[in-house]
Write a protein that holds these residues in place. Structure first.
Motif, short mmCIF file in Angstrom:
data_model
loop_
_atom_site.label_atom_id
_atom_site.label_comp_id
_atom_site.label_asym_id
_atom_site.label_seq_id
_atom_site.Cartn_x
_atom_site.Cartn_y
_atom_site.Cartn_z
N VAL A 100 86.84 -44.78 43.13
CA VAL A 100 85.41 -44.74 43.37
C VAL A 100 84.95 -46.14 43.77
O VAL A 100 85.29 -47.12 43.10
N VAL A 123 79.86 -44.21 46.43
CA VAL A 123 78.59 -44.02 45.73
C VAL A 123 77.57 -45.02 46.27
O VAL A 123 77.93 -46.08 46.80
N GLU A 132 80.37 -46.38 36.60
CA GLU A 132 79.77 -45.25 35.90
C GLU A 132 80.29 -43.93 36.44
O GLU A 132 80.59 -43.00 35.67
N ARG A 133 80.42 -43.82 37.75
CA ARG A 133 80.91 -42.57 38.35
C ARG A 133 82.37 -42.35 38.00
O ARG A 133 82.78 -41.21 37.70
N GLU A 136 82.59 -40.98 34.60
CA GLU A 136 82.16 -39.59 34.58
C GLU A 136 83.27 -38.66 35.05
O GLU A 136 83.52 -37.60 34.44
#
Length: 326
Positions: A100, A123, A132-133, A136
């Motif tokens: 990511v 992102v 953060e992604r 997740e």
């Protein structure tokens, strides 16, 4: 020496796991840099490998561990270099890797991540949004989240650079280390403080991304609202507490440098050492440029940590040979 999270026995064993292509990077005296810097300078060239940064020393350990446990998937957040390294190490061990990154990350880094076979998710926002992604995805899919600097393997892989420094025939008294999340600084610093405690460990960070440096000086985690620097590889805003604890034990100083000095360092490495480097890799030279009196008469080692840079951006920053001689 007070105990960090790192273990020297594991660092020694790591060299049996890391692909030799990432070990034994060149270390050499660069006399052409010395008149302008006013000190003896040696370069530890961590760009002479398939991913053009030091990061694969750590991802080799992570990927080996995952493969040995039968965990076939991993995800990480990356400004580009960690993602390339994890993609390379995962590909060699049959792992499914997701990276990511911010959609504003260096294009050349993103393209290389894809070329190495990793799944790439972009992102909006900066590297902290990517972190953060990635977290997740790890929670939702039940896969391993690889966190640079927090995962001890990333630090102990980088620490093998420290072993190579202390085992070399080069005599030096200062090591200049780019400071971002802290894996490189804590890894190399751990080895130096244990095996060559007389060597000064100086960490260098951009003035526009000062979170870890402020944290080191304040001896507590200091986050920032933004990170504005061309040195994207060290542009974190939220230091990891455990990494800061280690850094406090192994770093002798942490300094901030201006963007103009980073660009000047990149130009010097090109003109006098023939090296095209990303901004993070020029931080050591920038530190000397900003404080020549401090380093005068010393023999410094600067770790050139990465050379994954967008050609267009590089030419905007550094200019052409004609520009530099005009």
């Amino acid at each position: 020496m007070p105990q960090t999270r790192l273990d020297t026995a594991r660092i020694l064993d790591a060299r049996q796991v890391i692909d030799p292509v990432f070990l034994g990077s060149p270390l050499y005296r660069c006399e052409a840099l010395e008149p302008a810097l006013g000190c003896a300078v040696s370069i530890k060239l961590e760009t002479a490998n398939p991913v053009r940064s030091f990061k694969a020393r750590g991802t080799e350990l992570v990927a080996s561990l995952l493969a040995g446990r039968g965990e076939p998937r991993a995800v990480c957040a990356s400004a580009g270099n960690l993602g390339q390294a994890l993609a390379w190490s995962g590909r060699g061990r049959g792992l499914d890797v997701t990276v990511v990154a911010s959609r504003f990350a260096t294009v050349a880094k993103l393209e290389r991540i894809r070329a190495l076979g990793a799944r790439l998710e972009l992102v909006d926002g900066d590297h902290e949004a990517a972190r953060e992604r990635a977290a997740e995805i790890a929670r939702c899919d039940g896969i391993r989240l690889v966190e640079d600097s927090l995962d001890i393997e990333t630090c102990e892989g980088a620490a093998t650079i420290g072993l190579e420094l202390v085992e070399s025939a080069t005599s030096f008294d200062t090591v200049l280390i780019a400071l971002g999340g802290g894996a490189l600084a804590t890894g190399v610093g751990h080895v130096l403080k244990e095996r060559a405690p007389e060597v000064e460990v100086v960490c260098v960070q951009p003035l526009g991304a000062p979170a870890m440096t402020h944290s080191w000086h304040g001896r507590r985690v200091v986050s920032t609202d933004s990170a504005e620097t061309i040195a994207d590889g060290v542009a974190g805003r939220h230091p990891v507490p455990a990494v800061l604890d280690d850094l406090l034990l192994v770093a002798d100083d942490a300094v901030l440098v201006r963007e103009a000095s980073i660009v000047a360092g990149m130009r010097m490495l090109l003109d006098h050492a023939g090296l095209v480097v990303e901004p993070s890799a020029a931080l050591g030279v920038a530190a000397v440029l900003e404080d020549r009196d401090r380093f005068a008469g010393r023999h410094v080692v600067t770790i050139v940590c990465g050379s994954n840079v967008d050609p267009g951006a590089y030419h905007r920053w550094v200019g052409t040979a004609a520009d530099r001689t005009a």
